[in-house]
Structure formats: structure tokens, C-alpha cells
Design a protein around this motif. Structure first.
Motif, PDB file in Angstrom:
ATOM      1  N   HIS A 220      -0.030  57.894 -13.898  1.00 47.95           N
ATOM      2  CA  HIS A 220       0.775  57.356 -12.763  1.00 47.95           C
ATOM      3  C   HIS A 220       1.717  58.201 -11.918  1.00 47.95           C
ATOM      4  O   HIS A 220       1.767  57.918 -10.746  1.00 47.95           O
ATOM      5  N   GLU A 229       3.301  52.704  -1.746  1.00 51.70           N
ATOM      6  CA  GLU A 229       3.618  51.132  -1.674  1.00 51.70           C
ATOM      7  C   GLU A 229       5.198  51.084  -1.711  1.00 51.70           C
ATOM      8  O   GLU A 229       5.795  52.104  -2.389  1.00 51.70           O
ATOM      9  N   SER A 230       5.643  50.015  -1.004  1.00 52.69           N
ATOM     10  CA  SER A 230       7.204  49.898  -1.081  1.00 52.69           C
ATOM     11  C   SER A 230       7.551  48.568  -0.981  1.00 52.69           C
ATOM     12  O   SER A 230       6.604  47.579  -0.532  1.00 52.69           O
ATOM     13  N   GLU A 231       8.613  48.188  -1.379  1.00 46.56           N
ATOM     14  CA  GLU A 231       9.118  46.736  -1.503  1.00 46.56           C
ATOM     15  C   GLU A 231       9.981  46.611  -0.416  1.00 46.56           C
ATOM     16  O   GLU A 231      10.636  47.792   0.156  1.00 46.56           O
ATOM     17  N   ARG A 234      16.169  45.418  -0.322  1.00 47.13           N
ATOM     18  CA  ARG A 234      16.886  44.367  -1.007  1.00 47.13           C
ATOM     19  C   ARG A 234      18.187  44.869  -1.323  1.00 47.13           C
ATOM     20  O   ARG A 234      18.370  45.803  -1.498  1.00 47.13           O
ATOM     21  N   CYS A 236      21.112  46.188  -3.386  1.00 44.00           N
ATOM     22  CA  CYS A 236      21.282  46.869  -4.798  1.00 44.00           C
ATOM     23  C   CYS A 236      22.996  46.900  -5.024  1.00 44.00           C
ATOM     24  O   CYS A 236      23.523  47.842  -4.238  1.00 44.00           O
ATOM     25  N   ASP A 273      14.793  49.977  -1.427  1.00 46.34           N
ATOM     26  CA  ASP A 273      13.906  49.428  -2.318  1.00 46.34           C
ATOM     27  C   ASP A 273      14.225  49.515  -3.596  1.00 46.34           C
ATOM     28  O   ASP A 273      14.385  50.727  -4.135  1.00 46.34           O
ATOM     29  N   PRO A 274      14.582  48.650  -4.588  1.00 45.53           N
ATOM     30  CA  PRO A 274      15.250  48.800  -5.656  1.00 45.53           C
ATOM     31  C   PRO A 274      14.109  49.441  -6.688  1.00 45.53           C
ATOM     32  O   PRO A 274      14.469  50.061  -7.577  1.00 45.53           O
ATOM     33  N   HIS A 275      12.694  49.236  -6.518  1.00 46.95           N
ATOM     34  CA  HIS A 275      11.890  49.571  -7.356  1.00 46.95           C
ATOM     35  C   HIS A 275      11.692  51.231  -7.309  1.00 46.95           C
ATOM     36  O   HIS A 275      11.835  52.000  -8.395  1.00 46.95           O
ATOM     37  N   ARG A 276      11.981  51.715  -6.006  1.00 45.10           N
ATOM     38  CA  ARG A 276      11.966  53.261  -5.926  1.00 45.10           C
ATOM     39  C   ARG A 276      13.169  53.759  -6.427  1.00 45.10           C
ATOM     40  O   ARG A 276      13.143  55.030  -7.062  1.00 45.10           O
ATOM     41  N   ARG A 278      15.073  52.622  -8.814  1.00 44.28           N
ATOM     42  CA  ARG A 278      15.214  52.680 -10.152  1.00 44.28           C
ATOM     43  C   ARG A 278      14.248  53.633 -10.759  1.00 44.28           C
ATOM     44  O   ARG A 278      14.655  54.432 -11.845  1.00 44.28           O
ATOM     45  N   GLN A 279      13.229  53.907 -10.050  1.00 46.37           N
ATOM     46  CA  GLN A 279      12.343  55.131 -10.641  1.00 46.37           C
ATOM     47  C   GLN A 279      13.036  56.428 -10.462  1.00 46.37           C
ATOM     48  O   GLN A 279      12.962  57.089 -11.327  1.00 46.37           O
TER      49      GLN A 279
END
Length: 387
Positions: A220, A229-231, A234, A236, A273-276, A278-279
């Protein structure tokens, strides 16, 4: 009259002479020529000022009681090779001046001093210093560009292979993981409870599944080097988002004796981007946990010290990071972990993700004093919405 064709306001010199009247009179005349002058009485004072101030030229008398000008010049050349030294000699002491030039002085001037003459020599020496510094800076920039080009070439090579190799590896990993899980389920059946070595077989199945998970994380990470890729951005909300990261990190590392807490602070909301995000934070927490295998503390915090920016900090009480490691800590494939324990991609990817979000990631650390990673992000991600 000052030479208005030259700009001296940014040239700093030290004038060191044990004769106070001569020193102060010459300093006043040079300051009228728009030079920034530090009039000093000894070699000791000179070295103290050099540690604190950016100096271009040192003008020093040769004969001084505590330490002569030639000895001072030698010490300056050893510690500050970019600086130039002009020596002042008494009338008739030409031999000392020549000896000084042989030892590395820019030039020597005999007393009594003609202001135009010393002004000209200072300008020439300062110009030589500036050229030397510019060449060094150019060399450093060139070296950095070459290192970046080499790094980009390395990453391009890995990126070309990463996607295909990662997918090819993930397929057999899934089969291995399912088979190990099935072995564990079989061993849980009542009919298998009295099977000799059942406990050893169950531990072996768990070891296989743990190794599979680690291999998946590596693939990964490899995919993360080439994927973008990105969301959509949003909201946070801090510190709730940090509490979520802390709770998730505790779940991922239940065996850890490290405490993970969130500092109370102002309620902040950033659009990103909350995903990135958080990562990045989970990876930073995981690194801190690995740096403190025998326990310690990790603190997460968020502040808005500057308008439009949010500073998220992950601070630990670990052993700190040596300077030699800190210089390379964000380089790809660089790791201080034992062979097989790290890929050297984690922190590189964290900073890369931070920059994708329009921010940056830096570290402040001293050996024995823990480490503090600061993630700086805009309140609103580029092309996002903010309030």
C-alpha cells in the motif's frame, strides 16, 4: 566625502584595536561611510561577536596585549573560512604585514590610516567574501537539485514497477491470509481441542496473518507513491478529529504501553481531505510509538497561530532524533530501523501527502528531548471551501 557610487549599508565589519581613542575615531569615520562597524578591544570580544553576528570583514591591529592579530586571524580563518581579515600595522612594521598576507590575510594597512585607502580595501574584501558565499550557495543549490533529480529518477523507477508488482503480490497474499484464517477456524472446532500441538499451530497461523498484514502495508505504501486519489475537501473539526485519530491508534496498537492524548485547545475547523489527513497523523503516531517501545507519551494538538493556517503537532517523549538522522528523515527509502522492520517510505509519504494538501511537514527534535512533528495546513485546502 563618502563614495556614493558604492552601497555599504549591508556590509558589517569588526574593528579590533586595543587603543580606544584610535578605535573609536576610526569607527566613527567608517560609519559615516555607511558601514556597520563593531569597534572592539580584544580578540576575545571579536570571537564572541562572530558567534552571534553575520560579519563580512575583520580589521585587526597586529600588536595587541592579550592575543596578537596574527593569532586571531588564524583562529578566524579556521572557524569562519569565508571571512576576510585586514591587518593594521605600525609605521615601519611592513615585515609583519607581509607575514600576515602569507598567513592568509586579505591585505595590510599601515598606521596612520587614510580613510579612503581603508574604505577601498574593506570594499574589495567584502566583495570577495560575497562572491565566495554566492559560489558556495550556488554549489549547495546545484547539489540539492542533483539530489532531487536522482531522487525523482529513483521514484520514477519504483513508480513504474509499483502498481503492477503490488497488485501481483496482493493476490497471493489474500490467498495466504484466507488459508491461515481457515486453519485457525479448524483448530477452534471441538474435535480439534485435544490435537497435539494445536496451540503451536494456532500461533503459527496468527504469525502468518500478521506477516501478511505487514506485507500489505508495504504494498500500500508503494502504491501511495504513485497514486494521487483524493476526496473532496470536507470540514474537519479539531480537536474531535484528533480524538478520533488517537482512539484509532490505540486500537491499531493495543499492546503498546504508550499513552496517546489530545491537548485541549480552541475549536478549529479546516476544510481538507480527511482521508489523507488521517493517514498522515496515524503514520506519525505509529512512528512515535515505535520510537518508545518501553512506554512514554504522545500528545496531539491543533492551534491557529497565523491567520489562514492550522498547526497540528504530534509530540512524543521519546529519545529524540540525532542531527545526522534528522537531515535525511524525510528522504525516501531512508530508515534507521533494523532490516525487515521498515521500508523508509512512511515519513516521505507523510510529507508528500501534506504538500498535496497545500501544507508542509517539519520536525523539531534534540537527542534526549523527544520529537515534535508539525503539520502546517491551510484552513481551506486549495480549490476547497473555507470560512
Amino acid at each position: 566625502m563618502p563614495n556614493t557610487g558604492r552601497r555599504y549599508h549591508d556590509i558589517a565589519i569588526i574593528l579590533v584595536d586595543d587603543e580606544k581613542a584610535f578605535r573609536e575615531a576610526l569607527a566613527r569615520r567608517l560609519e559615516k561611510r555607511e558601514l556597520r562597524v563593531y569597534p572592539l578591544a580584544s580578540a576575545r570580544e571579536t570571537l564572541q561577536v562572530l558567534e552571534k553576528e553575520s560579519i563580512d570583514v575583520v580589521v585587526s591591529d597586529i600588536r595587541m596585549p592579550e592575543e596578537d592579530g596574527l593569532t586571531l586571524m588564524t583562529r578566524i580563518r579556521e572557524r569562519y573560512p569565508d571571512l576576510e581579515v585586514i591587518l593594521l600595522t605600525g609605521q615601519g612594521d611592513i615585515r609583519e604585514g607581509v607575514e600576515g598576507i602569507r598567513a592568509g590575510a586579505f591585505d595590510y594597512i599601515t598606521k596612520p590610516v587614510e580613510i579612503e585607502h581603508i574604505e577601498s580595501k574593506i570594499f574589495q574584501a567584502a566583495a570577495a567574501v560575497r562572491r565566495r558565499r554566492e559560489r558556495r550557495m550556488e554549489g549547495e543549490v546545484r547539489k540539492e537539485l542533483e539530489e532531487r533529480a536522482l531522487q525523482a529518477e529513483k521514484l520514477a523507477t519504483v513508480g513504474t514497477l509499483a502498481t503492477g508488482v503490488a497488485h501481483e503480490i496482493n493476490n497471493p497474499l489474500a490467498i495466504i491470509n484466507e488459508a491461515a484464517g481457515w486453519v485457525g477456524q479448524v483448530l477452534d472446532r471441538p474435535s480439534m481441542q485435544n490435537l497435539p500441538e494445536s496451540a503451536s499451530l494456532r500461533r503459527a497461523a496468527e504469525v502468518i496473518q500478521t506477516a501478511v498484514q505487514r506485507a500489505r502495508r508495504i504494498t500500500h505504501q508503494l502504491l501511495g507513491m504513485v497514486r494521487r486519489e483524493s476526496e473532496p475537501p470536507r470540514p474537519c473539526a479539531m480537536p474531535e478529529f484528533l480524538e478520533e485519530v488517537a482512539a484509532l491508534s490505540r486500537t491499531i496498537h493495543p499492546e503498546s504501553e504508550v499513552s496517546i492524548s489530545v491537548e485541549e485547545g480552541a475549536v478549529l475547523t479546516l476544510f481538507t481531505d480527511p482521508h489523507r489527513l488521517r493517514q498522515i497523523l496515524i503514520n506519525l503516531v505509529e512512528n512515535a510509538i515505535q520510537a518508545m517501545p518501553k512506554g512514554g507519551g504522545i500528545t496531539l494538538s491543533a492551534t491557529s497561530e497565523e491567520e489562514g493556517l492550522v498547526f497540528i503537532k504530534v509530540k512524543d517523549t521519546g529519545p529524540g532524533i540525532p542531527e545526522t538522522v534528522k537531515k535525511r528523515i524525510f528522504d525516501p527509502f531512508y530508515t534507521t530501523k533494523p532490516q525487515g522492520k521498515g521500508t523508509g517510505l512512511g515519513l516521505y509519504l507523510c510529507r508528500d501527502l501534506a504538500r498535496q494538501l497545500g501544507g508542509d511537514l517539519v520536525v523539531v527534535s534534540r537527542t534526549g528531548e523527544g520529537a515534535c512533528f508539525t503539520l502546517t495546513l491551510p484552513r481551506a485546502m486549495p480549490n476547497g471551501t473555507g470560512t
